[in-house]
Write a protein that holds these residues in place. Structure first.
Motif, PDB file in Angstrom:
ATOM      1  N   GLN A 153       1.771  -6.072   3.162  1.00 13.30           N
ATOM      2  CA  GLN A 153       0.885  -6.661   2.124  1.00 13.30           C
ATOM      3  C   GLN A 153      -0.427  -6.052   2.445  1.00 13.30           C
ATOM      4  O   GLN A 153      -0.891  -6.291   3.615  1.00 13.30           O
ATOM      5  CB  GLN A 153       1.127  -8.059   2.038  1.00 13.30           C
ATOM      6  CG  GLN A 153       2.627  -8.659   1.430  1.00 13.30           C
ATOM      7  CD  GLN A 153       2.810  -8.111   0.282  1.00 13.30           C
ATOM      8  OE1 GLN A 153       1.848  -8.105  -0.804  1.00 13.30           O
ATOM      9  NE2 GLN A 153       4.328  -7.915  -0.044  1.00 13.30           N
ATOM     10  N   PRO A 154      -1.276  -5.760   1.512  1.00 15.21           N
ATOM     11  CA  PRO A 154      -2.786  -5.322   1.802  1.00 15.21           C
ATOM     12  C   PRO A 154      -3.399  -6.609   2.155  1.00 15.21           C
ATOM     13  O   PRO A 154      -3.006  -7.754   1.667  1.00 15.21           O
ATOM     14  CB  PRO A 154      -2.914  -4.619   0.461  1.00 15.21           C
ATOM     15  CG  PRO A 154      -2.177  -5.259  -0.642  1.00 15.21           C
ATOM     16  CD  PRO A 154      -0.978  -5.565  -0.048  1.00 15.21           C
ATOM     17  N   GLU A 181      -4.217   3.403   1.062  1.00 15.23           N
ATOM     18  CA  GLU A 181      -2.516   3.306   0.038  1.00 15.23           C
ATOM     19  C   GLU A 181      -1.996   4.638   0.688  1.00 15.23           C
ATOM     20  O   GLU A 181      -0.816   4.846   0.917  1.00 15.23           O
ATOM     21  CB  GLU A 181      -2.782   3.304  -1.153  1.00 15.23           C
ATOM     22  CG  GLU A 181      -3.530   1.898  -1.639  1.00 15.23           C
ATOM     23  CD  GLU A 181      -3.534   1.672  -3.266  1.00 15.23           C
ATOM     24  OE1 GLU A 181      -2.638   2.317  -3.988  1.00 15.23           O
ATOM     25  OE2 GLU A 181      -4.537   1.195  -3.618  1.00 15.23           O
ATOM     26  N   GLU A 199      -9.624  -0.271  -3.214  1.00 13.59           N
ATOM     27  CA  GLU A 199      -8.428   0.325  -3.016  1.00 13.59           C
ATOM     28  C   GLU A 199      -7.873  -0.676  -1.805  1.00 13.59           C
ATOM     29  O   GLU A 199      -8.311  -1.240  -0.847  1.00 13.59           O
ATOM     30  CB  GLU A 199      -8.650   1.364  -2.231  1.00 13.59           C
ATOM     31  CG  GLU A 199      -7.483   2.349  -1.905  1.00 13.59           C
ATOM     32  CD  GLU A 199      -7.722   3.813  -1.281  1.00 13.59           C
ATOM     33  OE1 GLU A 199      -6.588   4.378  -1.258  1.00 13.59           O
ATOM     34  OE2 GLU A 199      -8.730   4.030  -0.758  1.00 13.59           O
ATOM     35  N   SER A 200      -6.627  -0.756  -1.854  1.00 10.28           N
ATOM     36  CA  SER A 200      -5.846  -1.653  -0.961  1.00 10.28           C
ATOM     37  C   SER A 200      -5.793  -1.065   0.370  1.00 10.28           C
ATOM     38  O   SER A 200      -5.742   0.247   0.521  1.00 10.28           O
ATOM     39  CB  SER A 200      -4.342  -1.734  -1.310  1.00 10.28           C
ATOM     40  OG  SER A 200      -4.302  -2.457  -2.607  1.00 10.28           O
ATOM     41  N   TYR A 257      -4.270  -1.595   4.403  1.00  7.20           N
ATOM     42  CA  TYR A 257      -3.119  -2.281   5.199  1.00  7.20           C
ATOM     43  C   TYR A 257      -3.596  -2.057   6.630  1.00  7.20           C
ATOM     44  O   TYR A 257      -3.717  -0.824   7.260  1.00  7.20           O
ATOM     45  CB  TYR A 257      -1.885  -1.415   4.842  1.00  7.20           C
ATOM     46  CG  TYR A 257      -1.228  -1.581   3.300  1.00  7.20           C
ATOM     47  CD1 TYR A 257      -0.680  -2.506   3.002  1.00  7.20           C
ATOM     48  CD2 TYR A 257      -1.779  -0.606   2.540  1.00  7.20           C
ATOM     49  CE1 TYR A 257       0.070  -2.275   1.622  1.00  7.20           C
ATOM     50  CE2 TYR A 257      -1.648  -0.620   1.160  1.00  7.20           C
ATOM     51  CZ  TYR A 257      -0.705  -1.395   0.599  1.00  7.20           C
ATOM     52  OH  TYR A 257      -0.092  -1.525  -0.504  1.00  7.20           O
ATOM     53  N   THR A 279      -8.797  -6.911  -1.564  1.00  7.77           N
ATOM     54  CA  THR A 279      -9.028  -5.812  -1.998  1.00  7.77           C
ATOM     55  C   THR A 279     -10.359  -5.927  -2.582  1.00  7.77           C
ATOM     56  O   THR A 279     -11.170  -5.186  -2.886  1.00  7.77           O
ATOM     57  CB  THR A 279      -8.198  -4.881  -2.794  1.00  7.77           C
ATOM     58  OG1 THR A 279      -7.593  -6.160  -4.059  1.00  7.77           O
ATOM     59  CG2 THR A 279      -6.642  -4.886  -2.106  1.00  7.77           C
TER      60      THR A 279
END
Length: 414
Positions: free
Chosen positions: A278-279, A246, A286-287, A289, A282
């Motif tokens: 958009q991730p 992130e 934690e997201s 990318y 998860t």
């Protein structure tokens, strides 16, 4: 007896001085800063990068479609896992309607001819225009892009550095645009060649059309059930893919320059081409990318690269060209200690690109200024002295620079 008296007076004098300094909370007693080591600010190129792991993957999966209404597949000429070159025969089919297929191929050739001419014209015009320079001209002249400074020389230096950086960005943008156009031209020419060969085959046989590969790659799958696509190709062109946290995602933008390093061999240079909004999944963590980057490589080098190779990818977040540069540790609360005219004082500076060993100064400090090598809270805005280094004295000119009285005071200070 006299020696004892002198020693006692000396001790008393030292103790009195220590007490005065200790009790001098208001700073009324002057102090002299002792600078053991110092260094001169130099102009350097500074890169601020973000290093993330990456892996080489196939640039794309390309489906080769076949409409069952056009006819029926008569022969499959490849198998899954086969490596094919651009233009290689994939399969042939018997046309259901010769006249209709002939019209479709002829129309496709006409359309592709026009597109090829349009791209060639765009390439010719791009080499002559200053389209990118115009895009940046407003930013260069906008006073908000240059930090205000009490020193006009600092402002001029910042403006010049910004102008130089803008010119480099313009050149880079023009080169990227030219490369994208040349890539599009190659793709359109390949499509045109394939359509012409299909038409030639139809005219020769009267009923069969052979479909060729639109690009070099590997046959991933074949579906002979009549569904579309009939063949899926994995491109032999490779791209760099990876993931960002992130915090990292907030720093990265599309079209940023990258440099990827393998364990051996030269670095690969390119740019971010895709950046997820958009991730990925998860699972409560934690997201992350995903990003994708293209790169340029010589043919000899490209032939040694294989999908699955891992590499460290440096993403260029900021760049300063020939900017006054200091060590990051020399900056505290956007200030540095500066040595000038026998005084040591703090000066406020603007910080641009920086890394572990360099910090580019955008305002407040020029190349050529002198700073203490080690910044610290123990300095004060007072005069300074440095170690006596006779070997560094220019004895031929010292008489013009100092009076005998000043020279003697300097010796006593040391």
């Amino acid at each position: 007896m006299m020696k004892k008296l002198i020693l006692a007076l000396g001790i008393v004098l030292v103790l009195v001085n220590i007490a005065i300094l200790f009790l001098d909370d208001d700073g009324r007693v002057g102090r002299t800063n002792y600078i053991h080591k110092w260094e001169q600010v130099t102009a350097q190129d500074v890169k601020e990068t973000l290093t993330v792991p990456g892996v080489l993957t196939s640039a794309k999966e390309e489906p080769v479609y076949f409409d069952s209404e056009s006819g029926a597949v008569s022969e499959m000429l490849v198998e899954p896992g086969d490596t094919v070159e651009e233009g290689a025969d994939l399969f042939s089919y018997r046309v259901a309607d010769y006249a209709k297929t002939y019209r479709e191929l002829t129309a496709s050739i006409t359309s592709l001819d026009e597109k090829v001419m349009a791209v060639e014209q765009a390439i010719s015009e791009a080499g002559e225009s200053d389209f990118a320079a115009a895009a940046f001209s407003e930013d260069v002249n906008d006073p908000e892009t240059i930090d205000e400074s009490e020193n006009e020389k600092d402002t001029d230096a910042a403006s010049e550095a910004l102008q130089q950086a803008t010119e480099e960005q313009t050149t880079q943008l023009q080169e990227q645009y030219r490369i994208s156009l040349e890539k599009e031209l190659a793709e359109k020419n390949a499509e045109l060649t394939a359509a012409e060969e299909q038409l030639a085959g139809l005219e020769e046989t009267g009923e069969f059309v052979t479909v060729t590969s639109p690009s070099a790659g590997t046959v991933k799958s074949i579906d002979e059930s009549g569904n579309k696509p009939v063949i899926t190709l994995q491109s032999s062109d490779l791209v760099i893919t990876g993931e960002l946290t992130e915090a990292e995602r907030k720093q990265v933008q599309n079209a940023m320059t990258i440099e990827a390093k393998l364990d051996d061999g030269p670095a690969l240079e390119g740019e971010i081409t895709e950046l997820a909004e958009q991730p990925a999944a998860t699972d409560g963590k934690e997201s992350m990318y995903k990003f994708e980057a293209s790169y340029l490589a010589e043919d000899e080098q490209a032939n040694k690269l294989l999908a699955g190779y891992h590499l460290d990818t440096d993403i260029l977040l900021a760049y300063a060209s020939q900017a006054p540069t200091v060590k990051p540790a020399q900056v505290e609360d956007d200030q540095v200690w500066k040595m000038a005219n026998g005084q040591l004082f703090t000066t406020k500076v603007g910080i641009g690109a920086q890394n572990d060993i360099q910090a580019a100064i955008t305002s407040g400090l020029e190349a050529g200024a002198f700073l203490p090598a080690n910044q610290g809270d123990y300095y004060q805005n007072e005069p300074f002295v440095t170690p006596w280094k006779a070997q560094q004295m220019n004895w031929s000119t010292w008489n013009d620079s100092f009076t005998s009285y000043e020279f003697l005071l300097g010796l006593l200070d040391h």
